[in-house]
Structure formats: structure tokens, C-alpha cells
Design a protein around this motif. Structure first.
Motif, PDB file in Angstrom:
ATOM      1  N   LYS A   1      33.277   0.219 -57.317  1.00 19.41           N
ATOM      2  CA  LYS A   1      33.365   1.634 -57.004  1.00 19.41           C
ATOM      3  C   LYS A   1      32.796   2.467 -58.135  1.00 19.41           C
ATOM      4  N   SER A   2      32.261   3.616 -57.751  1.00 21.23           N
ATOM      5  CA  SER A   2      31.657   4.492 -58.725  1.00 21.23           C
ATOM      6  C   SER A   2      32.328   5.855 -58.565  1.00 21.23           C
TER       7      SER A   2
ATOM      8  N   TYR B   1      31.165   4.747 -41.788  1.00 19.34           N
ATOM      9  CA  TYR B   1      31.595   4.025 -42.984  1.00 19.34           C
ATOM     10  C   TYR B   1      33.053   4.337 -43.325  1.00 19.34           C
ATOM     11  N   ARG B   2      33.406   5.636 -43.243  1.00 20.08           N
ATOM     12  CA  ARG B   2      34.784   6.027 -43.569  1.00 20.08           C
ATOM     13  C   ARG B   2      35.806   5.404 -42.633  1.00 20.08           C
TER      14      ARG B   2
ATOM     15  N   ASN C   1      30.332   8.843 -41.457  1.00 21.13           N
ATOM     16  CA  ASN C   1      31.537   8.825 -40.636  1.00 21.13           C
ATOM     17  C   ASN C   1      31.869   7.442 -40.105  1.00 21.13           C
TER      18      ASN C   1
ATOM     19  N   GLY D   1      33.572   9.310 -57.809  1.00 19.87           N
ATOM     20  CA  GLY D   1      33.047  10.395 -56.995  1.00 19.87           C
ATOM     21  C   GLY D   1      32.116   9.950 -55.886  1.00 19.87           C
ATOM     22  N   MET D   2      31.912   8.640 -55.756  1.00 17.93           N
ATOM     23  CA  MET D   2      31.030   8.141 -54.712  1.00 17.93           C
ATOM     24  C   MET D   2      31.859   7.415 -53.649  1.00 17.93           C
ATOM     25  N   LEU D   3      31.263   7.301 -52.466  1.00 12.70           N
ATOM     26  CA  LEU D   3      31.924   6.605 -51.372  1.00 12.70           C
ATOM     27  C   LEU D   3      31.300   5.215 -51.209  1.00 12.70           C
ATOM     28  N   GLY D   4      32.143   4.184 -51.320  1.00 14.02           N
ATOM     29  CA  GLY D   4      31.650   2.869 -50.942  1.00 14.02           C
ATOM     30  C   GLY D   4      31.390   1.889 -52.060  1.00 14.02           C
ATOM     31  N   THR D   5      31.304   0.614 -51.649  1.00 13.52           N
ATOM     32  CA  THR D   5      31.024  -0.489 -52.554  1.00 13.52           C
ATOM     33  C   THR D   5      30.101  -1.441 -51.808  1.00 13.52           C
ATOM     34  N   ALA D   6      29.609  -2.460 -52.491  1.00 13.61           N
ATOM     35  CA  ALA D   6      28.830  -3.484 -51.801  1.00 13.61           C
ATOM     36  C   ALA D   6      29.372  -4.844 -52.192  1.00 13.61           C
TER      37      ALA D   6
END
Lengths: 432, 245
Positions: A29-30, A97-98, A95, A32-37
Motif C-alpha cells: 500500500k502507498s 475496485y472498491r 468503483n 493516500g493511494m487506492l490499491g495494491t498488486a
């Protein structure tokens, strides 16, 4: 046009692209960002044809200026057309992704107006997704052949993976079926992406903050069965692509007849899925088992045997290599035994350190004994005392695997990356 | 006579039961106190959960046998298989004798059951990282419910805490009345009865889009529900938005 209708049209147009993989990048995670890989990728659903859904796989538009005969979106084809705006694609991706429907976006496109115009809009989508949408999930972006190298360079800063589809494996076929494309418009950007990936890697070794470029690498896709190329030619080309362009993956797509009464294209294809499946198996042998294309096929045997997996085919041609001693053989030798894969081979190496393995231990380590038993011995003891004769063995191996399909998983399995973990018994399915 | 140790069902409780049973000679078994008792006559002892003692056991496992072994043991515990307490006891006795590599002796009878159970749990956790669906409620919280076979909420929450780190969410195991709550900073576990949510106005819109995407991405001429079910067992369909269970 309303969103739903557009999405339906553009998913319909994208569905023949095989790749849906979201593997190859690991990103935590980063702030303030949304998502990971996730390195191994994650499947979020399986569609009615049994394929994994990992990414939102859509075309930006299916309005095309080209007239490639094999393609459902060619200009002369009578299909409904739609175009999604960059804002719409960004909104959909975020949307979905969330709600945990997807791992990210796989954006491809038909050629709208010109390659540059199309690529510019695609770059706008991924740029806005990363900057305005603060999206840190997975992005696979198709590069449009013939687009300005500067656009490819910019796209690679935002995408995890890029791909250029070869589609037709020879110049001759390309000329015949896609006269507006030429091989150089595909290979030049491929080389550009390869070079930039290499440069970036060396920059990143020098400066920690060097910007990334296509960290999950590039891939390509070839249509199988639309034109007359042999498996021998396809596998040799595949091997060259891995060597020359350092591709992560070559996908095969069994041709689905989308045109009727075409002078060149077949109206029907024999066993399309099975051939595709055998090619994938051979491709795995190239990538994970240390085989070369020349070992698997040659001019005398130009086609893969549909009844037998390529490793069994090789083993039957090489009786002098067997039986393999389970308690002594090294990794590369174990990998050549039918019924033993990278996971079970590594488990054998680990477990035999503490005590010699007996035949009855092997099943528990994930070895497929119904195939392996003819090719191995444990501490000098053979399991099957059959004479190694191709004539005798072949029907045994064939009848025990009656046209079963191992699902061509587009995802590198989670368990491939965690070799200590148990692997489920192979996901075999009846073809018919 | 068999000696039976009963613990309160918590991981700490199990660790204390293992400490108590570790040096007992002869037949010994460990069970949760609410699992059905064995038919055999047994000498039963209730183990008191003491977190200081549990910490000591955990520390010994991590330091002497490594994180990998600890991970296997804890994942196996979440399988909730009735015999798993006893299996873990046998495994740990073997591992402390053999060393950190014991966890790799997959064919050994003391290792196999724990390894198998932990593998099943790992698989379900991985599958649920993909199959879990969140829905946006009227209050802007993303609510995701599921009924996993194993007790995996604890193992799944960290994945979403990192992935969906900028949204508030609740991960609800409806069958176990257990939920993980995340407030964009931390996550924690708490009891939660099954509830009825009212969803935001946009929720229906995105659900419909997802359903039509799902329908249209399939190649109709290659329909294979068999393959679909193999990857995505029907027991998980109940909470999937794209497919009717």
C-alpha cells in the motif's frame, strides 16, 4: 448511449483476448493511494466459459479504421459500436475496485481515427487513473501498433504490463488477412519496450527513486488455427520471442470463426481448444522445465500430438532417459518425468533429505502417479515392471488421460510462487 | 487411560493446552471445550488460558522453529477441525525434536495433518481475497459478508486493510457472527449479528454494470459451467453479485 449498453458492447469485443493475468508486480500500500498488486495475481470470478476474471477487460472503443479479416471489429463488420470516455473508464475501474470485483484494468482498443489518436486517448485514461484517481492497482495496457514511440514511452510509466499482439505468426498470413498492418509496426515497439525496461532496471539499481516502466513486463498473443502454420513454427517463434524480446508470456488464442464464407479463413476449426491447450503445455515446458522448442518438435514431427501431453510425447521418444531414480536425480532430471511438476520436484528434493522416499510417499507430494509410475524408480526399485516400449506405453498413457483438459490458467497460480505449499490435485476437466 | 485436555477455543488457550500436554506420556488428546467429547473413557482436565504462558509457547515456536512453522500452526488452528489440537501437539513434539526443517517433512505422519489443514485454510484465504464482494452502504461504509468454511476473518483482514486502505469497511462472517472493522487506520475484530444493510443510491448502478460485464465477457460458444464451478465452488455463490446461487 447508456453506460450499461456501452460496457456490454466493449466487453463483447474484448473477450477474445486471452490474457487476464494480473501477476508479475508486487506492490504494497502507498499512502493516500487506492490499491495494491499481488505478485501471484488474484482471480475475482470465473465467467460462464470457465475463464478467470481478474481485470476489467474492455476496449476503449470498437470503432475501427482497419479491416482485418479475422477480427470481429473490422470496419466492414456489422456490429454495434461504442466508445467509452476516459472519465467513464476511470470511474468504472475505481468503483469496481472498491467493491473488490477486480484487480485492475486491462485496456485495449480498436483503431479510432489513427494509431496516434487512439494511443493518446488510452494514455490519457491510465494517466488520469493513476494521478486523479490515485489508483495503485494493476493496469495492463495494449499498445497500438504504429503509434508514436513517445506515446509508448509515456504509457509505460503508468502501466504494469504492456502488450502488442502478433495475432498472425507469419508475414504471409499478415499480408493476407491484415493488409494494413506490417510486422515492423509490432516488433519495433516491442523492442522499444524491452530496451526501456532494461534501462529502467539499471537506473533503479543506481537511484532508488528512478521511475518505473512496465514492471510486470510485456506479453503478446497469437491466433491459432486461422491460418495454416504448424505447431513447430509457432513454438519456434514463441521461443524466439522469449529470447529476443524477453517477453513474460506468449498467449495462444484458438480461432473462433467470426466470419462466414471467407476465401481464406476456415468456417470451422477442428479441436480448437485442445490444440490451444497442447500449445500452452509446450509453452510451460519452455518456460519452467528447461526444454527447447527443437526438443519438442521438428520438421518430421511438426504438430503436437492431441492425444498426449507434450512431455509424455518427449519421454516416449527418449526411453534411454528412463527410469529416473527419485532419491538421486537432480531437479532438471526430475522435471522431465511425466507426472512431476516444479512443485512436486522441489518437494521431492526437500523431503528426501530426511529419509529415502518410497513409492507410496510420492502421491502425497503431489506426483501424478498414474503417469509417473512408468518412468521412475525408488532406491533402485521399479514401480511398473513394463518394458519401456513406446508401442506398449503409449496407449496406456493415452487411455489414462482421455482427452482431459487442464484449464489453461492465465494466472500464475498462487501455489507456483509458494512452492512450500501443498498443491491441489491437477484441475483436470473433461473436454467433452 | 487417555488424558484429555480441554481449552476455551482461543489460540492462546490452545497454546496453554499444548504446554500442559507436552510432557505427558501415553495417550493424550486436546480439544475445544465445546466440541463433542470422545466416546472413550478419558481423564479430563480443563486448561486455564493464561496469556503470559501462551506468549512463552509462541515465542519458543517462532525462535526455535521459525516463522514458517508458526504460520502453519496458526493457519491449521483456524481450520477448526476437531482433532487439530492433538495434531498440532504431535507436530510440535516432532518439530522441537527435529528442528526448523520439520515443517518440510511433508510425508511424515506427524507433519501431514497439520500441513494439510493449513493448506486448506491458505487456499480459502487466497480464494476469498478475490471472491469477497463489498457493497457501499447509505453511510458510506463498504460492507462485505461471507460464510467461509474456515475461520479466516483474522487472516483476510490484513489484505483488505492494505488494499482498500482509504475506505471504511466491515468484513462480516455471517455464520460465526464475527466481523473485522477497519477505520482507514486500524482493523479489529468484534462480534456482529447478521444485519440488514441499506445501500447507497449508486450501489445498484455498479452492481448492474458488473452483472452485465460478467455476462458479456464469456465466450458463449465455449460455455463450461463445470470448469466455472471447479474454480468457484457453489458454496461461495450466495454472496456473489454476478451469479445467482
Amino acid at each position: 448511449m447508456e453506460w450499461q449498453k456501452k460496457l456490454e458492447i466493449l466487453a463483447d469485443s474484448a473477450k477474445y483476448d486471452v490474457s487476464c493475468s494480473s501477476s508479475g508486480t508486487s506492490r504494497g500500500k502507498s499512502q493516500g493511494m487506492l490499491g495494491t498488486a499481488a505478485a501471484a495475481g488474484i482471480c475475482h470470478s470465473w465467467s460462464d466459459d470457465g475463464r478467470c476474471i481478474s481485470l476489467l477487460k474492455i476496449l476503449m472503443t470498437n470503432v475501427c479504421v482497419y479491416d482485418c479479416a479475422y477480427c470481429v471489429n473490422r470496419i466492414s463488420s456489422d456490429v454495434p459500436r461504442a466508445t467509452l470516455s476516459p472519465t467513464e473508464i476511470v470511474d468504472l475501474t475505481l468503483n469496481f475496485y472498491r467493491r473488490n470485483y477486480i484487480e485492475g484494468l486491462f485496456l485495449s482498443s480498436a483503431v479510432l481515427v489513427s494509431p496516434d489518436h487512439t494511443m493518446e486517448r488510452m494514455v490519457e485514461v491510465v494517466k488520469r487513473l493513476r494521478t486523479e484517481g490515485k489508483f495503485n492497482g494493476y493496469i495492463h495496457l495494449k499498445a497500438i501498433p504504429g503509434a508514436d514511440p513517445r506515446l509508448i514511452a509515456e504509457a509505460g510509466r503508468y502501466a504494469d504490463r504492456m502488450s502488442l499482439n502478433i495475432e498472425l505468426p507469419t508475414k504471409r498470413s499478415l499480408k493476407l488477412l491484415a493488409p494494413e498492418k506490417n510486422p515492423e509496426t509490432i516488433t519495433a515497439p516491442m523492442a522499444q519496450i524491452r530496451n526501456t525496461i532494461l534501462e529502467t532496471r539499471s537506473d533503479q539499481n543506481k537511484f532508488k527513486k528512478a521511475p518505473s516502466f512496465v514492471p510486470a513486463g510485456q506479453t503478446t498473443q497469437m491466433i491459432v488455427g486461422a491460418t495454416g502454420e504448424t505447431d513447430h513454427l509457432l513454438l519456434n517463434l514463441t521461443e524466439k520471442l522469449y529470447q529476443r524480446y524477453a517477453l513474460k508470456r506468449v498467449y495462444f488464442s484458438a480461432y473462433v470463426p467470426v466470419v462466414q464464407n471467407h476465401p481464406v479463413l476456415p468456417g470451422q476449426v477442428e479441436h480448437p481448444m485442445l490444440r490451444e491447450h497442447r500449445l500452452y503445455q509446450a509453452d510451460w515446458l519452455l518456460r519452467f522445465y528447461g526444454y527447447t522448442a527443437g526438443e519438442l518438435l521438428d520438421e518430421l514431427n511438426p504438430q503436437l500430438d492431441l492425444e498426449l501431453d507434450p512431455k509424455c510425447q518427449w519421454a516416449l521418444r527418449h526411453p534411454e532417459q528412463f527410469p529416473v531414480e527419485i532419491n538421486k536425480a537432480d531437479l532438471m532430471t526430475l522435471l522431465r518425468v511425466p507426472g512431476i511438476g516444479p512443485v512436486s520436484a522441489r518437494r521431492i528434493l526437500k523431503s528426501r533429505r530426511f529419509s529415502a522416499l518410497r513409492p507410496e510417499d510420492l502421491k502425497g507430494l503431489g506426483v501424478v502417479m498414474k503417469r509417473a509410475k512408468y518412468f521412475i524408480q525408488c532406491s533402485g526399485k521399479k514401480i511398473e515392471t513394463l518394458n519401456f516400449e513406446t508401442r506398449i506405453l503409449r496407449p496406456l498413457l493415452v487411455s489414462e488421460e482421455p482427452l482431459k483438459l487442464q484449464v489453461p490458467s492465465s494466472q500464475l497460480s498462487f501455489f507456483d510462487l509458494n512452492p512450500g505449499l501443498w498443491i491441489p490435485p491437477s484441475k483436470e476437466l473433461m473436454l467433452r | 487411560m487417555m488424558q484429555l485436555f480441554l481449552y476455551d477455543g482461543s489460540f492462546e488457550g490452545l497454546m496453554c493446552a499444548i504446554a500442559s500436554a507436552y510432557r505427558i506420556q501415553g495417550d493424550v488428546a486436546i480439544q475445544k471445550n465445546d466440541d463433542p467429547a470422545p466416546l472413550l473413557l478419558a481423564h479430563v482436565q480443563d486448561v486455564q488460558t493464561d496469556s503470559a504462558q501462551a506468549s512463552k509457547v509462541i515465542e519458543a515456536i517462532v525462535q526455535k522453529l521459525g516463522m514458517e512453522t508458526f504460520k502453519r500452526v496458526s493457519y491449521a488452528y483456524f481450520s477448526e477441525i476437531p482433532e487439530i489440537g492433538t495434531d498440532i501437539l504431535h507436530f510440535l513434539r516432532y518439530a522441537f525434536k527435529t528442528g526448523p526443517s520439520a515443517v518440510e517433512h511433508l510425508a511424515h505422519p506427524a507433519v501431514k495433518p497439520v500441513f494439510k489443514a493449513s493448506w486448506r485454510v491458505t487456499r480459502e484465504v487466497h480464494l476469498m481475497t478475490g471472491l469477497l464482494r463489498f457493497s457501499e452502504t447509505k453511510s458510506g461504509i463498504y460492507y462485505g459478508c461471507f460464510e467461509p468454511t474456515y475461520d479466516i476473518t483474522t487472516l483476510l483482514a490484513p489484505h483488505f486493510a492494505s488494499r482498500l486502505s482509504d475506505q471504511t469497511w466491515v468484513l462480516h462472517d455471517v455464520r460465526r457472527h464475527l466481523a473485522a472493522f477497519y477505520d482507514q487506520k486500524n482493523w479489529w475484530l468484534a462480534e456482529l449479528e447478521p444485519t440488514i444493510q441499506s445501500y447507497s443510491d449508486e450501489e445498484e448502478f455498479y452492481r448492474t454494470l458488473w452483472q452485465s460485464y460478467f455476462k458479456h465477457i464469456a465466450i458463449e460458444s465455449r460455455r463450461s459451467t463445470e470448469r466455472q464451478r471447479q474454480h468457484m465452488p457453489k458454496k461461495y455463490w450466495k454472496y456473489l453479485i454476478e451469479i445467482k446461487g
